[in-house]
Design a protein around this motif. Sequence first.
Motif, short mmCIF file in Angstrom:
data_model
loop_
_atom_site.label_atom_id
_atom_site.label_comp_id
_atom_site.label_asym_id
_atom_site.label_seq_id
_atom_site.Cartn_x
_atom_site.Cartn_y
_atom_site.Cartn_z
N MET A 197 37.32 -4.74 40.78
CA MET A 197 36.29 -4.95 41.78
C MET A 197 35.02 -5.42 41.08
SD MET A 197 34.66 -2.35 44.56
CE MET A 197 34.10 -1.01 43.56
N SER A 198 34.43 -6.49 41.55
CA SER A 198 33.18 -6.95 40.97
C SER A 198 32.02 -6.34 41.75
CB SER A 198 33.09 -8.47 40.99
OG SER A 198 32.71 -8.92 42.26
N THR A 199 30.89 -6.23 41.08
CA THR A 199 29.71 -5.66 41.72
C THR A 199 28.47 -6.34 41.20
OG1 THR A 199 28.46 -3.62 42.09
CG2 THR A 199 29.59 -3.80 40.00
N ASP A 200 27.44 -6.34 41.99
CA ASP A 200 26.16 -6.89 41.56
C ASP A 200 25.23 -5.82 41.02
OD1 ASP A 200 26.86 -9.49 42.33
OD2 ASP A 200 26.25 -9.12 44.39
N ILE A 201 25.68 -4.58 40.99
CA ILE A 201 24.88 -3.48 40.48
C ILE A 201 24.90 -3.54 38.95
CG2 ILE A 201 24.59 -0.97 40.40
CD1 ILE A 201 24.24 -2.24 43.20
N THR A 202 23.73 -3.49 38.33
CA THR A 202 23.65 -3.58 36.88
C THR A 202 23.20 -2.29 36.21
OG1 THR A 202 21.38 -4.41 36.96
CG2 THR A 202 23.16 -6.05 36.98
N GLY A 203 22.82 -1.29 36.99
CA GLY A 203 22.39 -0.03 36.41
C GLY A 203 21.54 0.75 37.38
N ILE A 204 21.11 1.91 36.97
CA ILE A 204 20.23 2.74 37.80
C ILE A 204 18.81 2.21 37.65
CG2 ILE A 204 19.27 5.05 38.07
CD1 ILE A 204 22.00 6.12 37.19
N GLY A 205 18.18 1.93 38.75
CA GLY A 205 16.84 1.37 38.75
C GLY A 205 15.74 2.41 38.82
N GLY A 206 16.07 3.63 39.18
CA GLY A 206 15.05 4.66 39.25
C GLY A 206 15.64 5.98 39.71
N LEU A 207 14.91 7.03 39.49
CA LEU A 207 15.28 8.35 39.97
C LEU A 207 14.04 8.91 40.63
CD1 LEU A 207 17.24 10.78 40.09
CD2 LEU A 207 16.24 11.53 37.93
N PHE A 208 14.13 9.20 41.92
CA PHE A 208 12.99 9.66 42.70
C PHE A 208 13.30 11.04 43.25
CE2 PHE A 208 13.65 5.10 43.03
CZ PHE A 208 12.50 4.63 42.44
N PHE A 209 12.38 11.98 43.07
CA PHE A 209 12.63 13.33 43.53
C PHE A 209 11.32 13.99 43.91
CE2 PHE A 209 12.55 13.01 38.95
CZ PHE A 209 11.71 14.02 38.52
N ARG A 210 11.41 14.95 44.80
CA ARG A 210 10.22 15.66 45.29
C ARG A 210 9.74 16.66 44.24
NH1 ARG A 210 10.18 14.15 50.52
NH2 ARG A 210 12.20 13.66 51.45
N SER A 211 8.45 16.96 44.29
CA SER A 211 7.87 17.89 43.33
C SER A 211 6.70 18.62 43.97
CB SER A 211 7.40 17.12 42.09
OG SER A 211 6.80 17.99 41.17
N ARG A 212 6.54 19.88 43.62
CA ARG A 212 5.39 20.65 44.11
C ARG A 212 4.10 20.14 43.47
NH1 ARG A 212 9.39 24.40 43.33
NH2 ARG A 212 8.59 25.05 41.30
N ASP A 213 4.18 19.66 42.22
CA ASP A 213 3.01 19.15 41.50
C ASP A 213 3.44 17.90 40.73
OD1 ASP A 213 0.78 18.65 39.95
OD2 ASP A 213 0.47 20.74 39.39
N PRO A 214 3.51 16.75 41.42
CA PRO A 214 4.02 15.53 40.79
C PRO A 214 3.29 15.13 39.51
CG PRO A 214 3.80 15.21 43.15
CD PRO A 214 3.17 16.53 42.82
N GLU A 215 1.98 15.26 39.46
CA GLU A 215 1.23 14.85 38.27
C GLU A 215 1.56 15.72 37.07
OE1 GLU A 215 -2.92 14.45 39.17
OE2 GLU A 215 -2.52 13.05 40.81
N ALA A 216 1.61 17.04 37.26
CA ALA A 216 1.92 17.94 36.14
C ALA A 216 3.36 17.75 35.68
CB ALA A 216 1.68 19.39 36.56
N ARG A 217 4.27 17.55 36.63
CA ARG A 217 5.67 17.37 36.26
C ARG A 217 5.86 16.06 35.50
NH1 ARG A 217 10.51 18.25 40.66
NH2 ARG A 217 12.11 19.01 39.23
N ALA A 218 5.21 15.00 35.95
CA ALA A 218 5.29 13.71 35.25
C ALA A 218 4.71 13.85 33.84
CB ALA A 218 4.55 12.63 36.04
N ALA A 219 3.61 14.59 33.70
CA ALA A 219 3.01 14.79 32.38
C ALA A 219 3.96 15.54 31.45
CB ALA A 219 1.69 15.56 32.51
N TRP A 220 4.69 16.52 31.97
CA TRP A 220 5.67 17.27 31.17
C TRP A 220 6.76 16.34 30.65
CZ3 TRP A 220 10.86 18.36 31.19
CH2 TRP A 220 11.30 19.43 30.42
N TYR A 221 7.29 15.48 31.52
CA TYR A 221 8.33 14.53 31.11
C TYR A 221 7.79 13.55 30.06
CZ TYR A 221 11.93 16.00 34.38
OH TYR A 221 12.91 16.70 35.03
#
Length: 120
Positions: free
Chosen positions: A1-25
């Motif tokens: 089977m052929s596909t036009d998908i080339t990979g994962i483009g992003g991972l989006f998830f909810r967070s209680r404190d998005p800025e602090a969580r992003a800083a940790w990562y």
Amino acid sequence: MSTDITGIGGLFFRSRDPEARAAWYREHLGIGAGHDGMWQQEAGMTVFAPFAADSDYFAADQQFMLNLRVSNIEELVTRLDASGISVERRDDWNTAEYGTFARIHDPEGLAIELWQPPTG
């Protein structure tokens, strides 16, 4: 089977404190250090695998677990440990076929599996 998908483009998830969580990562894993949270990955295998709802491989209250490919798991684990981040390791997770694994949790409890694929 052929596909036009080339990979994962992003991972989006909810967070209680998005800025602090992003800083940790950014600080501990170097993810999202670029403009607008972008991060340039190296080419490599990505596993896409739904698990049974009753799997005990990761916490039942989590819908997913993040798995990150790493190039030097020993160095990363040492750095994380020095930063006070609890790292779980189990000999039975590691195999010559699949590689070496460790697990940490982000500040909101999301399991993050660190995976160094086998070389060669």
